[in-house]
Design a protein around this motif. Sequence first.
Motif, PDB file in Angstrom:
ATOM      1  N   PRO A 125       0.842  -1.201   0.000  1.00 17.35           N
ATOM      2  CA  PRO A 125       0.000   0.000   0.000  1.00 17.35           C
ATOM      3  C   PRO A 125       0.879   1.253   0.000  1.00 17.35           C
ATOM      4  N   LYS A 126       0.293   2.367  -0.318  1.00 17.39           N
ATOM      5  CA  LYS A 126       1.077   3.603  -0.323  1.00 17.39           C
ATOM      6  C   LYS A 126       1.624   3.905   1.070  1.00 17.39           C
ATOM      7  N   VAL A 127       0.772   3.750   2.070  1.00 17.46           N
ATOM      8  CA  VAL A 127       1.182   3.970   3.460  1.00 17.46           C
ATOM      9  C   VAL A 127       0.943   2.676   4.225  1.00 17.46           C
ATOM     10  N   PRO A 128       1.613   2.453   5.364  1.00 22.09           N
ATOM     11  CA  PRO A 128       1.482   1.168   6.058  1.00 22.09           C
ATOM     12  C   PRO A 128       0.037   0.850   6.430  1.00 22.09           C
ATOM     13  N   LYS A 129      -0.386  -0.378   6.135  1.00 23.98           N
ATOM     14  CA  LYS A 129      -1.685  -0.907   6.555  1.00 23.98           C
ATOM     15  C   LYS A 129      -1.717  -2.402   6.297  1.00 23.98           C
ATOM     16  N   PHE A 130      -2.684  -3.071   6.878  1.00 21.14           N
ATOM     17  CA  PHE A 130      -2.802  -4.539   6.764  1.00 21.14           C
ATOM     18  C   PHE A 130      -1.539  -5.245   7.245  1.00 21.14           C
ATOM     19  N   GLY A 131      -0.754  -4.594   8.092  1.00 19.27           N
ATOM     20  CA  GLY A 131       0.494  -5.194   8.531  1.00 19.27           C
ATOM     21  C   GLY A 131       1.593  -5.127   7.485  1.00 19.27           C
ATOM     22  N   LYS A 132       1.366  -4.411   6.400  1.00 18.68           N
ATOM     23  CA  LYS A 132       2.352  -4.292   5.329  1.00 18.68           C
ATOM     24  C   LYS A 132       3.050  -2.949   5.406  1.00 18.68           C
ATOM     25  N   PRO A 133       4.339  -2.909   5.075  1.00 17.48           N
ATOM     26  CA  PRO A 133       5.030  -1.620   5.041  1.00 17.48           C
ATOM     27  C   PRO A 133       4.477  -0.743   3.928  1.00 17.48           C
ATOM     28  N   GLY A 134       4.613   0.547   4.062  1.00 18.69           N
ATOM     29  CA  GLY A 134       4.141   1.480   3.046  1.00 18.69           C
ATOM     30  C   GLY A 134       5.178   1.667   1.955  1.00 18.69           C
ATOM     31  N   LEU A 135       4.707   1.823   0.727  1.00 17.29           N
ATOM     32  CA  LEU A 135       5.616   1.992  -0.402  1.00 17.29           C
ATOM     33  C   LEU A 135       6.428   3.278  -0.273  1.00 17.29           C
ATOM     34  N   VAL A 136       5.794   4.343   0.173  1.00 16.20           N
ATOM     35  CA  VAL A 136       6.524   5.608   0.306  1.00 16.20           C
ATOM     36  C   VAL A 136       7.675   5.458   1.294  1.00 16.20           C
ATOM     37  N   ASP A 137       7.410   4.813   2.433  1.00 19.67           N
ATOM     38  CA  ASP A 137       8.478   4.603   3.413  1.00 19.67           C
ATOM     39  C   ASP A 137       9.596   3.746   2.846  1.00 19.67           C
ATOM     40  N   LEU A 138       9.223   2.694   2.118  1.00 16.89           N
ATOM     41  CA  LEU A 138      10.234   1.816   1.525  1.00 16.89           C
ATOM     42  C   LEU A 138      11.096   2.572   0.524  1.00 16.89           C
ATOM     43  N   LEU A 139      10.461   3.289  -0.378  1.00 13.34           N
ATOM     44  CA  LEU A 139      11.213   4.007  -1.403  1.00 13.34           C
ATOM     45  C   LEU A 139      12.120   5.061  -0.788  1.00 13.34           C
ATOM     46  N   THR A 140      11.623   5.733   0.242  1.00 10.06           N
ATOM     47  CA  THR A 140      12.441   6.757   0.907  1.00 10.06           C
ATOM     48  C   THR A 140      13.623   6.121   1.634  1.00 10.06           C
ATOM     49  N   GLY A 141      13.341   5.062   2.404  1.00 11.51           N
ATOM     50  CA  GLY A 141      14.404   4.431   3.182  1.00 11.51           C
ATOM     51  C   GLY A 141      15.474   3.806   2.309  1.00 11.51           C
ATOM     52  N   VAL A 142      15.054   3.086   1.275  1.00 12.08           N
ATOM     53  CA  VAL A 142      16.046   2.455   0.392  1.00 12.08           C
ATOM     54  C   VAL A 142      16.790   3.519  -0.406  1.00 12.08           C
TER      55      VAL A 142
END
Length: 665
Positions: A125-142
Motif C-alpha cells: 500500500p502507499k502507506v502502512p496498513k494490513f500489517g504491510k510496510p508502506g511503499l513511500v516509506d520503503l522508497l524513501t528508506g532504500v
Amino acid sequence: MSANHLIHEKSLYLLQHAQNPVDWYPWGEEAFAKARAEDKPIFLSIGYSTCHWCHVMERESFSDDEVAVLLNERYVSVKVDREERPDIDAVYMQVCQAMTGSGGWPLTILMTADQKPFYAGTYLPKVPKFGKPGLVDLLTGVGDLWKERRDELLAAAEEVAAFSAQDRSRLSTRPEKGLLRSAVQLFRQGFDPGNGGFSPAPKFPMPHNLLFLLRYSELERDAFARKMAETTLVQMARGGIFDQLGGGFSRYSTDAVWLVPHFEKMLYDNALLSFAYLEAFSVTGNVYFRTVAERTLSYVLRELHDGSGGFYAGQDADSEGVEGRFYVFSRAEVLNVLGEEDGAVFCDWFGISGMSVPNLLQQTDFASPDPRIAGLCERMYAYRKARAELLTDDKMLTAWNALMLAACAKAFRVLGDERYLAAAQGCRRFVAEHLTDDRGRLLVRFRDGEAKGMGQLADYAFYSWALLELYAADFDPSCLAEACRMADLMRDLFYDEVRGGFFLYASDAERLIGRPKEVYDGAMPSGNSMAAQVLVRLARLTAEPERMRQAEEQLAFVAGNAGTYPAGYSLGLLAMAEMLYPTGEVVCCSAEDVVPPEFLDLLERSHAAAVVKSPKTAAELSRAAPFTAAYPVPDTGSVLYFCRDGRCAEPVGSVAELAELMRKW
C-alpha cells in the motif's frame, strides 16, 4: 498527463500503466542504461492485466503524484507483464519466495542496474496498513541507503544473485510405483471430505492433481482416490468459483467451500478444468461432469475465442472498480429483473439473499434443476452483460492456447461434437500462422497484429502435447510429425545435458541472473512435467529407441525431484504411470480414411496409444513413425494390431475384437 515509455507496447497490462505519472520503462537495455548513467537502482514491478491487487496498487500508488515523484527522482521504474515474460517472472518470484517465504502479484523488486535484487515483496500500500510496510516509506528508506550505505545493498544483491544462479534441481533417480502411492497418501492427508480440495482457504482447482487421482484410481482400483477427485470436481462446480450463469471457472476460491472466488477467469484454468471434467465423465459416466465440461467449453468459445482460431488470455476480476461486482446480485435486483415469482425461484435455487454469488452449495438435487432455471439463467446472463462489462485481455499466448487446443481435441474424442474438433484444428492453424517465426520456432504471444517473445519451455512442451492430443482425435500424421519437430527443438534449445531436465528459457535467449528449471506443478503444470508427458507419448507412438531413451531420462529427472513431496508433481507422475503401467499400443491399418467413433471411444477408455495408417496417410506417417512402413494397408476394411509391454498379439479385424483382446491382455 503525458504518456510514459510504455505507450508503444502491445501488452494490455503495460498499457494500463502507460498514462501513470511514474516514468515507466519496459524491460530492456534502455532502462538499464539509464539506471547506470544516472546511478540509480531499478524499481521492478511485475503483474498481469486481470490481477485485482495489481489494479489496487496502480490506483493507490502508481497513479499518485507523491509516489511518482519518489520513483522518478530516485529510481528507474520497469514494468513487466508476467504472462509475456514468464522467464523474468520465474527468476524474480524465486527470489521473492527465498527472501520472504511467499510470493504473488504484483511482484515488487528493488535491484541494481545489472539486475541483481536486494529487496523483494508483493503488494505494498502507499502507506502502512494490513500489517504491510508502506511503499513511500520503503522508497524513501532504500533511497537513503543507496546514497549512504550502498555497500550493504550491493552485498545483499550479490548474495541473492549467487543464489539465483544455482541449479537446485535434484539428481535423477529411477521412477517407481511407490512415488505414485506416496503422492496419493499425501492427497489423503490433506483431503477435505466435506468440501473437496486438499487445503484450507484459499483453494486452487489444480486440475492436474485430479487427473492424476482419476488415473491412479483406475490403475490401482483405488476407490478413495476416485472419491477425492469426484468430490472435488462436484463441489467446485456447485460453488461460486464456477460461473453458474455463464459457465467457466474463476482462478481460485478465497474460502474453504469454493463459494467466493478471486473472480478473474484465466484461459489456462478453464482449458485444464475442461480436460479434467471430460476425463471424469469418461471414467465415471456421471453426466453432471459432462454438463460442466460443456458449459466451460461454451464459455471459452463464446467469450475468449477471437474468431480466427486463437484464444484470449482471460477476463478481469474487477468491474466498475470493484472486484467481483460483475458476478454478484442482490435478491431485490433479481426480483426486479425476473419478477416476483421467477425471481424467487432463481434466488432460492442459487442461494441469493443479500449481495450473493450464485451457487448450488445448499442444493442436494443440484444436477436436476427446475426446468425453468435454464431460461431464467439466460435472462440474468443477458442482464448481467448489459449491466457491466468485463475487461478481456485479448493477447493470445502460445502455451495457454495449446492447453485449450488439447481440451477441444479431448472434447471431440469424448463427446463426438465436430465443433470441438474444428476449434482444435483452427487453434493449430492460428499457432502456425501467428505464433511461429520464419525459422519454425515458437513465439510467446500475439496481440494487435504483433507476435513477440522467444518461445519458452512451456510453449514447446504444451504445444507438443496439444498436437499429440489432436493427433489422437483426427489422426492427421502432420500433427505427429509437428509434435516430433517441436520435441526435437525443445531438446535442442532447453535440455541440460549435464544434470538433466529442461531449463525454463532457451540457450540462445536473453540471459537473466538465473536460468531455472521448473519441475513443481503449481497452478499450471511445469514445463518439465509436460515434457515428460510428451517424450513418453512420442516414444510409444514412434517406437524410436532414441525417443525412448529421452523419455526415460526425463522420467528419471522428474522422479529425482518428486521424491521429497510427490503430490507436487502430479503431471510428471501421470507420465510415469504411462511407463509403469503399460496400457498398450495400437496400429490401425485401414482402407478408409474415416476413424469410427467406437475406435476413439475405446482408445479414450483404455488409454492406449494409437497410430492410424491409410492410403492417404501412409507416407507421412512412416516418416514420423518409421516402424509403420512395414504394416500393410488392406484393400478393404481394417486390420488392427495390438502390443503391450514388449509382446504383440495376432491382428484382428474389428474394434469389438480389439476391445476383447485388450481386455484379456
